[in-house]
Motif scaffolding. Structure first.
Motif, PDB file in Angstrom:
ATOM      1  N   PRO A  77      -9.251  -4.043  -6.361  1.00  0.00           N
ATOM      2  CA  PRO A  77      -9.433  -4.627  -5.219  1.00  0.00           C
ATOM      3  C   PRO A  77      -9.953  -3.603  -4.187  1.00  0.00           C
ATOM      4  O   PRO A  77     -10.667  -3.732  -3.463  1.00  0.00           O
ATOM      5  CB  PRO A  77      -8.124  -5.363  -4.738  1.00  0.00           C
ATOM      6  CG  PRO A  77      -7.626  -5.559  -6.146  1.00  0.00           C
ATOM      7  CD  PRO A  77      -7.980  -4.350  -6.972  1.00  0.00           C
ATOM      8  N   ARG A  78      -9.291  -2.560  -4.046  1.00  0.00           N
ATOM      9  CA  ARG A  78      -9.587  -1.440  -2.955  1.00  0.00           C
ATOM     10  C   ARG A  78     -10.849  -0.737  -3.155  1.00  0.00           C
ATOM     11  O   ARG A  78     -11.570  -0.499  -2.302  1.00  0.00           O
ATOM     12  CB  ARG A  78      -8.301  -0.496  -3.139  1.00  0.00           C
ATOM     13  CG  ARG A  78      -8.546   0.967  -2.374  1.00  0.00           C
ATOM     14  CD  ARG A  78      -8.229   0.639  -0.991  1.00  0.00           C
ATOM     15  NE  ARG A  78      -9.128   1.404   0.158  1.00  0.00           N
ATOM     16  CZ  ARG A  78      -8.914   1.733   1.236  1.00  0.00           C
ATOM     17  NH1 ARG A  78      -7.734   1.097   1.733  1.00  0.00           N
ATOM     18  NH2 ARG A  78      -9.760   2.320   2.019  1.00  0.00           N
ATOM     19  N   MET A  79     -11.333  -0.804  -4.541  1.00  0.00           N
ATOM     20  CA  MET A  79     -12.541   0.132  -4.680  1.00  0.00           C
ATOM     21  C   MET A  79     -13.783  -0.854  -4.314  1.00  0.00           C
ATOM     22  O   MET A  79     -14.729  -0.589  -4.029  1.00  0.00           O
ATOM     23  CB  MET A  79     -12.596   0.459  -6.407  1.00  0.00           C
ATOM     24  CG  MET A  79     -13.751   0.946  -6.915  1.00  0.00           C
ATOM     25  SD  MET A  79     -13.932   1.231  -8.645  1.00  0.00           S
ATOM     26  CE  MET A  79     -14.390  -0.656  -9.024  1.00  0.00           C
ATOM     27  N   THR A  89     -11.379   4.648   4.740  1.00  0.00           N
ATOM     28  CA  THR A  89      -9.996   5.328   5.095  1.00  0.00           C
ATOM     29  C   THR A  89      -8.921   4.632   4.401  1.00  0.00           C
ATOM     30  O   THR A  89      -8.876   3.314   4.058  1.00  0.00           O
ATOM     31  CB  THR A  89      -9.825   5.516   6.547  1.00  0.00           C
ATOM     32  OG1 THR A  89      -9.784   4.256   7.189  1.00  0.00           O
ATOM     33  CG2 THR A  89     -10.852   6.375   7.082  1.00  0.00           C
ATOM     34  N   ILE A  90      -7.951   5.460   3.932  1.00  0.00           N
ATOM     35  CA  ILE A  90      -6.734   4.983   3.424  1.00  0.00           C
ATOM     36  C   ILE A  90      -5.556   5.621   4.003  1.00  0.00           C
ATOM     37  O   ILE A  90      -5.807   6.900   4.067  1.00  0.00           O
ATOM     38  CB  ILE A  90      -6.747   4.816   2.035  1.00  0.00           C
ATOM     39  CG1 ILE A  90      -5.525   4.257   1.359  1.00  0.00           C
ATOM     40  CG2 ILE A  90      -6.829   6.222   1.141  1.00  0.00           C
ATOM     41  CD1 ILE A  90      -5.553   4.312  -0.310  1.00  0.00           C
ATOM     42  N   SER A  91      -4.377   5.074   4.293  1.00  0.00           N
ATOM     43  CA  SER A  91      -3.354   5.649   5.076  1.00  0.00           C
ATOM     44  C   SER A  91      -2.609   6.733   4.173  1.00  0.00           C
ATOM     45  O   SER A  91      -2.871   6.596   2.601  1.00  0.00           O
ATOM     46  CB  SER A  91      -2.206   4.919   5.542  1.00  0.00           C
ATOM     47  OG  SER A  91      -1.767   4.063   4.519  1.00  0.00           O
ATOM     48  N   PHE A  92      -1.793   7.789   4.611  1.00  0.00           N
ATOM     49  CA  PHE A  92      -0.986   8.472   3.716  1.00  0.00           C
ATOM     50  C   PHE A  92       0.031   7.722   2.772  1.00  0.00           C
ATOM     51  O   PHE A  92      -0.114   7.854   1.382  1.00  0.00           O
ATOM     52  CB  PHE A  92      -0.353   9.516   4.364  1.00  0.00           C
ATOM     53  CG  PHE A  92       0.454  10.300   3.608  1.00  0.00           C
ATOM     54  CD1 PHE A  92       0.043  11.611   3.291  1.00  0.00           C
ATOM     55  CD2 PHE A  92       1.782  10.184   3.299  1.00  0.00           C
ATOM     56  CE1 PHE A  92       0.742  12.458   2.600  1.00  0.00           C
ATOM     57  CE2 PHE A  92       2.610  11.263   2.696  1.00  0.00           C
ATOM     58  CZ  PHE A  92       1.924  12.271   2.207  1.00  0.00           C
ATOM     59  N   THR A  93       0.379   6.715   3.323  1.00  0.00           N
ATOM     60  CA  THR A  93       1.434   5.997   2.581  1.00  0.00           C
ATOM     61  C   THR A  93       0.790   5.012   1.718  1.00  0.00           C
ATOM     62  O   THR A  93       1.229   4.806   0.515  1.00  0.00           O
ATOM     63  CB  THR A  93       2.347   4.923   3.413  1.00  0.00           C
ATOM     64  OG1 THR A  93       2.900   5.836   4.394  1.00  0.00           O
ATOM     65  CG2 THR A  93       3.191   4.183   2.903  1.00  0.00           C
ATOM     66  N   GLY A  94      -0.325   4.473   1.941  1.00  0.00           N
ATOM     67  CA  GLY A  94      -1.083   3.594   1.093  1.00  0.00           C
ATOM     68  C   GLY A  94      -1.514   4.344  -0.020  1.00  0.00           C
ATOM     69  O   GLY A  94      -1.632   3.800  -1.125  1.00  0.00           O
ATOM     70  N   CYS A  95      -2.249   5.546   0.143  1.00  0.00           N
ATOM     71  CA  CYS A  95      -2.730   6.552  -0.942  1.00  0.00           C
ATOM     72  C   CYS A  95      -1.453   6.645  -2.064  1.00  0.00           C
ATOM     73  O   CYS A  95      -1.595   6.802  -3.209  1.00  0.00           O
ATOM     74  CB  CYS A  95      -3.235   7.761  -0.444  1.00  0.00           C
ATOM     75  SG  CYS A  95      -4.127   8.683  -1.573  1.00  0.00           S
ATOM     76  N   MET A  96      -0.368   7.262  -1.238  1.00  0.00           N
ATOM     77  CA  MET A  96       0.906   7.537  -2.009  1.00  0.00           C
ATOM     78  C   MET A  96       1.147   6.394  -2.936  1.00  0.00           C
ATOM     79  O   MET A  96       1.496   6.465  -4.049  1.00  0.00           O
ATOM     80  CB  MET A  96       1.735   8.113  -1.214  1.00  0.00           C
ATOM     81  CG  MET A  96       3.029   8.495  -2.072  1.00  0.00           C
ATOM     82  SD  MET A  96       4.290   9.163  -0.754  1.00  0.00           S
ATOM     83  CE  MET A  96       4.741   7.771   0.353  1.00  0.00           C
TER      84      MET A  96
END
Length: 319
Positions: A77-79, A89-96
């Protein structure tokens, strides 16, 4: 991970930056994702409704199908959103969290393949003890312990990757937050983190592959001692689908995660697509097209549905 780290944003550069290719690619990956969901849900439902498939092997297979759905849903879904949007952009928390989730489910999948190999080993090499060794209680314990170890491994992977210093925004040369592209953005020394990650990946990948290898060496020895050619052929055919899944999964995983960081090239994205998106789509076909029990279950379910439809039609006509 300090509080200021959570304010950092990453930019996922995706599969390609060509606008002419992004729309066709998004359509292709939507199709792959739909097929993945339908195929793996079909396996889960089929095993649940077919009494003949309520065995330890298919208990592991339903969990395997569920994990494939989770892995694909963590990435696809993100891709797809990034392919159709200019804001990547993706947040630090989202990426983690994306990395943590993917590491967790990928590790469980690795363990499940080893459990399925061990199940075949016991079924073929020790059939008289099968019910005792591979009981339903043992199956649940194996899956639960796998989940626990996978969670601990994923926490350690995530701490090693995201525990360093970042100065954002940072460009991730990938279509999801994976270990190698994110580690390249860390400003502090990553040598110790890379060593810890390598150690745990070795335990998970190499350890499970050794269990699979030993299981199949024992299986081959037992099968070659069988007197009947038909029995040997049936035993080998039973294992072919699992061997195909093992080869694809471990082959791409070894390529991705057990080569030196300096060796990573542009083929990494292709390998990641195969590893994270294509294999979850292919697994239901591998296990159904080459498995007589699954095909038999499908036929029985089809006949049951057709009989139910005919009965409903006859009742409707009578009223």
């Amino acid at each position: 991970m300090g509080g200021n780290q959570t304010q950092i944003e990453f930019i996922l550069l995706g599969i390609t930056d060509s606008p002419h290719v992004q729309t066709p690619l998004s359509m292709l990956f939507v199709l792959i994702y739909i097929v993945t969901l339908v195929g793996n849900l079909g396996i889960i439902i089929l095993v649940r409704v077919s009494p003949s498939l309520r065995t330890p092997m298919y208990f592991f297979l339903t969990h395997f199908a569920f994990i494939d759905i989770c892995c694909s849903t963590d990435i696809s879904p993100r891709m797809l959103a990034d392919l159709l949007s200019e804001d990547k952009t993706i947040s630090f928390t989202g990426c983690m969290m994306q990395f943590l989730t993917f590491a967790f489910f990928a590790t469980i999948e690795c363990h499940l393949l080893a459990m399925m190999a061990y199940d075949w080993h016991v079924a073929i090499c020790h059939p008289s003890l099968y019910v005792t060794i591979i009981s339903s209680h043992v199956c649940r314990q194996l899956v639960a312990s796998s989940c626990l170890f996978a969670f601990l491994s994923a926490i350690i992977y995530t701490w090693c990757v995201f525990g360093g210093s970042f100065f954002g925004p940072s460009h991730v040369v990938h279509f999801f937050c994976d270990e190698v592209p994110v580690l390249k953005l860390v400003c502090s020394d990553t040598h110790s983190s890379e060593m810890v990650i390598f150690a745990f990946i070795t335990i998970n990948l190499v350890g499970m592959s050794v269990i699979i290898l030993l299981s199949y060496i024992s299986i081959i020895r037992t099968v070659l001692r069988m007197c009947s050619t038909e029995s040997r052929a049936r035993a080998f055919q039973t294992c072919i689908s699992h061997l195909m899944a093992v080869s694809m999964y471990f082959g791409s995983a070894f390529f991705m995660y057990l080569q030196p960081p300096s060796s990573h090239r542009s083929l990494d994205k292709v390998a990641s697509i195969f590893y994270a998106l294509l294999i979850p789509m292919l697994n239901p076909f591998i296990y159904s097209l080459r498995n007589k029990e699954v095909k038999g279950g499908l036929l029985k379910c089809g006949r049951r549905l057709f009989s139910h439809w005919q009965h409903r039609r006859a009742v409707s006509s009578g009223t």
